[in-house]
Enzyme design. Structure first.
Site, PDB file in Angstrom:
ATOM      1  N   CYS A   1      31.461  -2.621 -25.375  1.00  0.00           N
ATOM      2  CA  CYS A   1      31.514  -2.860 -23.933  1.00  0.00           C
ATOM      3  C   CYS A   1      32.535  -3.970 -23.650  1.00  0.00           C
ATOM      4  O   CYS A   1      33.701  -3.818 -23.977  1.00  0.00           O
ATOM      5  CB  CYS A   1      30.126  -3.176 -23.407  1.00  0.00           C
ATOM      6  SG  CYS A   1      30.052  -3.421 -21.614  1.00  0.00           S
TER       7      CYS A   1
ATOM      8  N   ASP B   1      30.780   8.130 -19.321  1.00  0.00           N
ATOM      9  CA  ASP B   1      30.893   6.706 -18.997  1.00  0.00           C
ATOM     10  C   ASP B   1      31.699   6.523 -17.713  1.00  0.00           C
ATOM     11  O   ASP B   1      32.628   7.286 -17.434  1.00  0.00           O
ATOM     12  CB  ASP B   1      31.597   5.984 -20.150  1.00  0.00           C
ATOM     13  CG  ASP B   1      31.355   4.478 -20.158  1.00  0.00           C
ATOM     14  OD1 ASP B   1      30.938   3.941 -19.116  1.00  0.00           O
ATOM     15  OD2 ASP B   1      31.594   3.848 -21.203  1.00  0.00           O
TER      16      ASP B   1
ATOM     17  N   HIS C   1      27.937   5.160 -21.463  1.00  0.00           N
ATOM     18  CA  HIS C   1      28.201   3.797 -21.918  1.00  0.00           C
ATOM     19  C   HIS C   1      27.096   3.354 -22.874  1.00  0.00           C
ATOM     20  O   HIS C   1      25.951   3.766 -22.769  1.00  0.00           O
ATOM     21  CB  HIS C   1      28.253   2.860 -20.708  1.00  0.00           C
ATOM     22  CG  HIS C   1      28.930   1.566 -20.983  1.00  0.00           C
ATOM     23  ND1 HIS C   1      30.282   1.458 -21.185  1.00  0.00           N
ATOM     24  CD2 HIS C   1      28.431   0.312 -21.107  1.00  0.00           C
ATOM     25  CE1 HIS C   1      30.595   0.197 -21.403  1.00  0.00           C
ATOM     26  NE2 HIS C   1      29.487  -0.524 -21.370  1.00  0.00           N
TER      27      HIS C   1
END
Length: 242
Positions: free
Chosen positions: A112, A168, A200
């Site tokens: 991330c 995502d 994600h």
């Protein structure tokens, strides 16, 4: 074997979660950059797994300058690229100072926001010989007044392995296409892997809502050979990073 340690960076104590290989004294290192949730159980597990694979793995706590107040977006929003670069440099220097070890090449991976940091560091410091970007968010945004990691693509010093979920939103599939095109434009070596049924944070087994077992296993199984191809076991000692 993994344990917490602590160093000072810019007069602020920074925690490190350190995984040491059980065999030998010569090995490559991998800096592991946490997502917005910090150095949590998932990151500890990644560090321990890399140590089992024969890497010195170190996860620095990039939130060490902050108090614990504020939600995750607030804490991420306080981060600034020059400070992050200083923190990662300190983690590499920590690895080089370890006694009775011979440090090889150094790689970096992140998840991330950590994927964004991995991309940033691969373009900022030639010490890194491989970078793994797991669903790197906001690669095209700056933290502070400097250039974005995306803008620094011409200066990348190492191959990039990217792992992305097609569901995502940050990075979106369009973002991934743009990053891939930028890397290809500057002839930077890359391998991108996309997973159609993942979004994600699909590797994070601590979050049942996002975790996808199949893509997670496949992505990690692709990362390890990438690191093995890119990182050598031993090198001559290098000077301290600044």
């Amino acid at each position: 074997m993994a344990q917490w340690d602590r160093i000072d960076v810019d007069a602020s104590p920074m925690r490190l979660y350190v995984g040491m290989p059980s065999l030998g004294r010569a090995f490559p290192a991998v800096i592991v950059i946490h997502p917005g949730s910090g150095v949590d159980k998932f990151i500890e597990d990644r560090v321990e797994n890399l140590a089992q694979q024969g890497y010195l793995a170190i996860a620095p706590d990039l939130y060490h300058r902050q108090t614990e107040d504020g939600d995750m977006p607030t804490r991420i929003g306080r981060l600034r690229d020059p400070e992050v670069i200083s923190d990662v440099n300190a983690a590499v220097n920590y690895a080089r100072r370890l006694k009775d070890t011979q440090l090889g090449d150094v790689g970096i991976i992140g998840f991330c926001m950590g994927g964004r940091v991995a991309y940033l560091m691969a373009a900022s410091k030639p010490v890194f010989k491989a970078a793994g970007v797991f669903y790197g968010a906001n690669i095209m945004k700056a933290w502070g007044n400097g250039p974005t990691p995306f803008d620094l693509t011409p200066y990348l010093h190492c191959p990039i392995a990217g792992f992305f979920g097609a569901e995502d939103g940050n990075p979106s599939p369009e973002d991934v296409d743009r990053i891939a095109a930028q890397l290809d434009k500057y002839r930077k070596p890359r391998e991108f892997h996309r997973y159609p049924e993942a979004g994600h944070a699909f590797l994070n087994f601590t979050n049942p809502a996002t975790y996808r077992e199949g893509p997670a296993r496949d992505a990690w199984d692709k990362l390890i050979p990438f690191l093995q191809r890119s990182l050598q076991t031993s090198r001559q000692p290098r000077q301290r990073l600044t």
